[in-house]
Design a protein around this motif. Structure first.
Motif, PDB file in Angstrom:
ATOM      1  N   ALA A  40       0.856  -1.194   0.000  1.00 17.03           N
ATOM      2  CA  ALA A  40       0.000   0.000   0.000  1.00 17.03           C
ATOM      3  C   ALA A  40       0.890   1.241   0.000  1.00 17.03           C
ATOM      4  N   MET A  42       0.827   3.669   1.908  1.00 11.60           N
ATOM      5  CA  MET A  42       1.197   4.176   3.237  1.00 11.60           C
ATOM      6  C   MET A  42       2.410   3.481   3.848  1.00 11.60           C
ATOM      7  N   ARG A  68       0.289  -7.493  -4.105  1.00 10.91           N
ATOM      8  CA  ARG A  68      -0.565  -8.141  -3.107  1.00 10.91           C
ATOM      9  C   ARG A  68      -0.622  -9.638  -3.404  1.00 10.91           C
ATOM     10  N   MET A  91      -0.732   2.092  -6.937  1.00  8.85           N
ATOM     11  CA  MET A  91      -1.735   2.703  -6.071  1.00  8.85           C
ATOM     12  C   MET A  91      -1.475   4.199  -5.931  1.00  8.85           C
ATOM     13  N   TRP A 165      -9.541  -0.289   7.829  1.00 12.96           N
ATOM     14  CA  TRP A 165      -8.352  -0.700   7.085  1.00 12.96           C
ATOM     15  C   TRP A 165      -7.140  -0.826   7.983  1.00 12.96           C
ATOM     16  N   ASN A 210     -10.129   4.301  -1.664  1.00 13.76           N
ATOM     17  CA  ASN A 210     -10.365   4.038  -0.247  1.00 13.76           C
ATOM     18  C   ASN A 210      -9.699   5.137   0.571  1.00 13.76           C
ATOM     19  N   VAL A 212      -8.650   6.235   4.154  1.00 14.33           N
ATOM     20  CA  VAL A 212      -8.490   5.695   5.512  1.00 14.33           C
ATOM     21  C   VAL A 212      -8.243   6.840   6.473  1.00 14.33           C
ATOM     22  N   ASP A 237      -4.729   8.501   4.987  1.00 18.44           N
ATOM     23  CA  ASP A 237      -4.004   7.621   4.048  1.00 18.44           C
ATOM     24  C   ASP A 237      -5.036   7.196   3.025  1.00 18.44           C
ATOM     25  N   THR A 238      -4.786   7.439   1.761  1.00 16.68           N
ATOM     26  CA  THR A 238      -5.778   6.980   0.782  1.00 16.68           C
ATOM     27  C   THR A 238      -5.124   6.091  -0.272  1.00 16.68           C
ATOM     28  N   GLY A 239      -5.942   5.260  -0.906  1.00 19.23           N
ATOM     29  CA  GLY A 239      -5.429   4.377  -1.940  1.00 19.23           C
ATOM     30  C   GLY A 239      -6.438   4.218  -3.067  1.00 19.23           C
TER      31      GLY A 239
END
Ligand code: GLY
Length: 432
Positions: A40, A42, A68, A91, A165, A210, A212, A237-239
Motif C-alpha cells: 500500500a 502508506m 498483493r 496505487m 483498514w 479508499n 483511511v 491515508d488513501t489508496g
C-alpha cells in the motif's frame, strides 16, 4: 485519457493542494519484517503515522508500486479470473501526517473525481464504517459526504471487513470510507439491492478509492491478542488503484482492457501466435502471464529474487504460475516468459526508470528460473498426472487427492510444492 494521464492528473491535483510528490518506495519493504511486499502507498510512511519519524512535509502524494500476493492482502489465486485483481498494481494516494483530516480528505476526493476526472456523480456510491464494540460508527463521514455533494441515500454503512483498514496484523489503522463507481446501464435503476450491489465484487460496480482515517496503532499484547492505541495525531491515508480508475475513465469493463495492461496481453498473444479472446482458457492464461510479468519484472528490479522462503517463495510461485500457464495453455515450449518481462521493461520504463537500469539482470534471473522450472515440469507433471488419473472420479472428472499422497510425491520424487500448487489450484482437483 491515457493511464499515464490519469496518474499525472492525480499527482498534480494534490501537488496543487500543498502535497509533496514523493517517489514510489521499492517493492522490497525497508526495515519492515511484518510485510512480504510493499502492499500500500502508506507503507513508506508507517513510522511517520506512528510519530516515530518526521519529514519536512505534512502532506504527500504518491503513485506506489504494490504487490498483493502472500500475507494479509493476498490476491494471487484470483488473478486472471476476475476483472480487477492483480499481483502487481500501482496505487495512487494522498497522505496527511497530522495535518488535514476527514473533511478535507473527502472534499479533495469529491473535487478530483467530479471536477477533474469529470466522473458522473450519479454513478458514485460511498461507504463508511458502521461501528462495532471497539470503534464507533463514522456518522461524521456520512455528513461530510453529504456536505461535499453526495445524496444521503448513496452513503452506505458496512462493518469491519469492508470499512476498517489495517496494513497488516499490527501497525497504523482506522475506519475507512470507500468510493464505488457504477458501470451498469442505468445508474438510477431502482431494482437492485443497493447494499449488496455496491459492496459486491461483481462487474457492474468497482471500488475505485479508499480513504483511511488513520487514528490507531494496532499492537499485539499477547499471542493473537491485539489492542488499539490512538496515534499521536489523526492522519489520512488513501489508496486508489490506478488500473481501476483508468478502466472507469476509459469506459472498459476490466483493468486488462486498459492501455496500462492490454498492450502486454497483445504482446503475449503475438508471441504465442494466437488471438486474445477474453472468455477462453487461453485468454485467462494471457492475463495471468501479463499480470505476473509485471510483478516479476518490478520485484526483481527492486532486489527480490525467486527462492524458497518468504517473499522469495511468493515470487517463485508467481513466476511458476505464469510459466506453467504459458506452457500448458498457450503452447510455449521453451523459454518465453523473459521476453514478456523485457516487453514490460520497454513499456513501463518511462514511468519507472529503474527497470531499464536492471534490464540485463532481470532477463538473466527470469531465464534462470524458466530453465529450472522447465526441467522439473517435465518430470513432475508426469508423476502428478499419474496420481490424478489414479484417483479420478469417472463421473465428475475430478480427482480428490490425499495430502499424504502429495507429501509422498514431494518426498520421493521431489515434485515441487509450487508445481502441485499451480496444477491443483487451477480449480480442477481438490486435496483432502
Ligand atoms: N491504504 C489504503 C488502501 O490500501 O486501501
Amino acid at each position: 485519457m491515457t493511464g499515464n494521464e490519469v496518474r499525472s492528473i492525480f499527482l498534480n491535483f494534490f501537488a496543487k493542494h500543498g502535497h509533496k510528490i514523493v517517489k514510489s518506495s521499492p517493492l522490497l519493504p525497508a526495515n519492515d519484517p511484518t510485510l512480504l511486499f510493499t502492499n500500500a502507498g502508506m507503507n513508506q510512511f508507517k513510522d511517520v503515522f506512528l510519530g516515530a519519524e518526521t519529514r519536512d512535509y505534512k502532506r504527500a502524494t504518491t503513485s506506489q508500486k504494490c504487490v498483493r500476493a502472500g500475507g494479509k492482502h493476498n490476491d494471487l489465486d484470483e488473478v486472471g479470473k476476475t476483472a480487477r485483481h492483480h499481483t502487481f498494481f500501482e496505487m495512487l494516494g494522498n497522505f496527511s501526517f497530522g495535518d488535514y483530516f476527514k473533511e478535507d480528505a473527502i472534499r479533495f476526493a469529491w473535487d478530483l473525481l467530479v471536477n477533474e476526472y469529470k466522473l458522473d456523480p450519479k454513478r458514485l456510491w460511498f461507504s463508511v464504517f458502521a461501528g462495532d464494540a471497539e470503534v464507533s460508527a463514522d456518522d461524521e463521514a456520512v455528513e461530510l459526504w453529504v456536505k461535499a455533494g453526495a445524496p444521503r441515500e448513496r452513503v452506505l454503512k458496512f462493518g469491519r471487513k469492508d470499512n476498517f483498514w489495517q496494513m497488516g496484523e499490527t501497525g497504523p489503522c482506522g475506519p475507512c470510507s470507500e468510493i464505488h463507481y457504477y458501470l451498469g446501464e442505468n445508474p438510477e435503476d431502482p431494482a437492485f439491492n443497493k447494499a449488496e450491489y455496491v459492496n459486491g465484487d461483481g462487474d457492474d460496480t468497482v471500488e475505485i478509492w479508499n480513504l483511511v482515517f488513520m487514528q490507531y496503532n494496532r499492537q499485539e499484547i499477547a499471542p493473537g491478542q491485539y489492542k488499539l492505541d490512538p496515534l499521536p495525531a489523526p492522519s489520512v491515508d488513501t489508496g486508489a488503484g490506478l488500473e481501476r480508475v483508468t478502466a472507469v475513465l476509459q469506459g472498459v469493463k476490466t483493468n486488462y482492457d486498459t492501455d496500462l495492461i492490454k498492450p502486454i496481453i497483445e504482446f503475449v498473444a503475438k508471441l504465442a501466435g494466437k488471438e486474445y479472446k477474453a472468455q477462453t482458457q487461453e485468454g485467462f492464461a494471457m492475463r495471468v502471464v501479463a499480470d505476473h510479468a509485471r510483478a516479476t519484472t518490478f520485484s526483481i528490479a527492486d532486489g527480490i529474487m525467486p527462492g524458497n522462503e518468504g517473499r522469495n517463495y511468493v515470487l517463485r510461485k508467481i513466476m511458476r504460475r505464469a510459466i506453467y500457464n504459458g506452457r500448458e495453455n498457450l503452447g510455449f515450449n521453451g523459454e518465453f516468459f523473459y521476453k514478456v518481462c523485457e516487453f514490460v521493461i520497454d513499456f513501463m520504463k518511462d514511468a519507472y526508470p529503474e527497470l531499464e537500469a536492471q534490464r540485463s539482470y532481470i532477463e538473466k534471473m527470469v531465464r534462470l528460473e524458466e530453465k529450472r522450472f522447465g526441467a522439473t515440469l517435465t518430470v513432475g507433471l508426469k508423476k502428478l498426472e499419474d496420481l490424478v488419473n489414479a484417483n479420478k472420479d469417472e463421473q465428475t472428472g475430478k480427482a480428490i487427492l490425499s495430502a499424504s499422497s502429495l507429501a509422498k510425491l514431494y518426498d520421493t520424487y521431489g515434485v515441487p510444492i509450487d508445481l502441485m500448487y499451480v496444477v491443483l489450484i487451477q480449480g480442477k482437483h481438490s486435496i483432502t
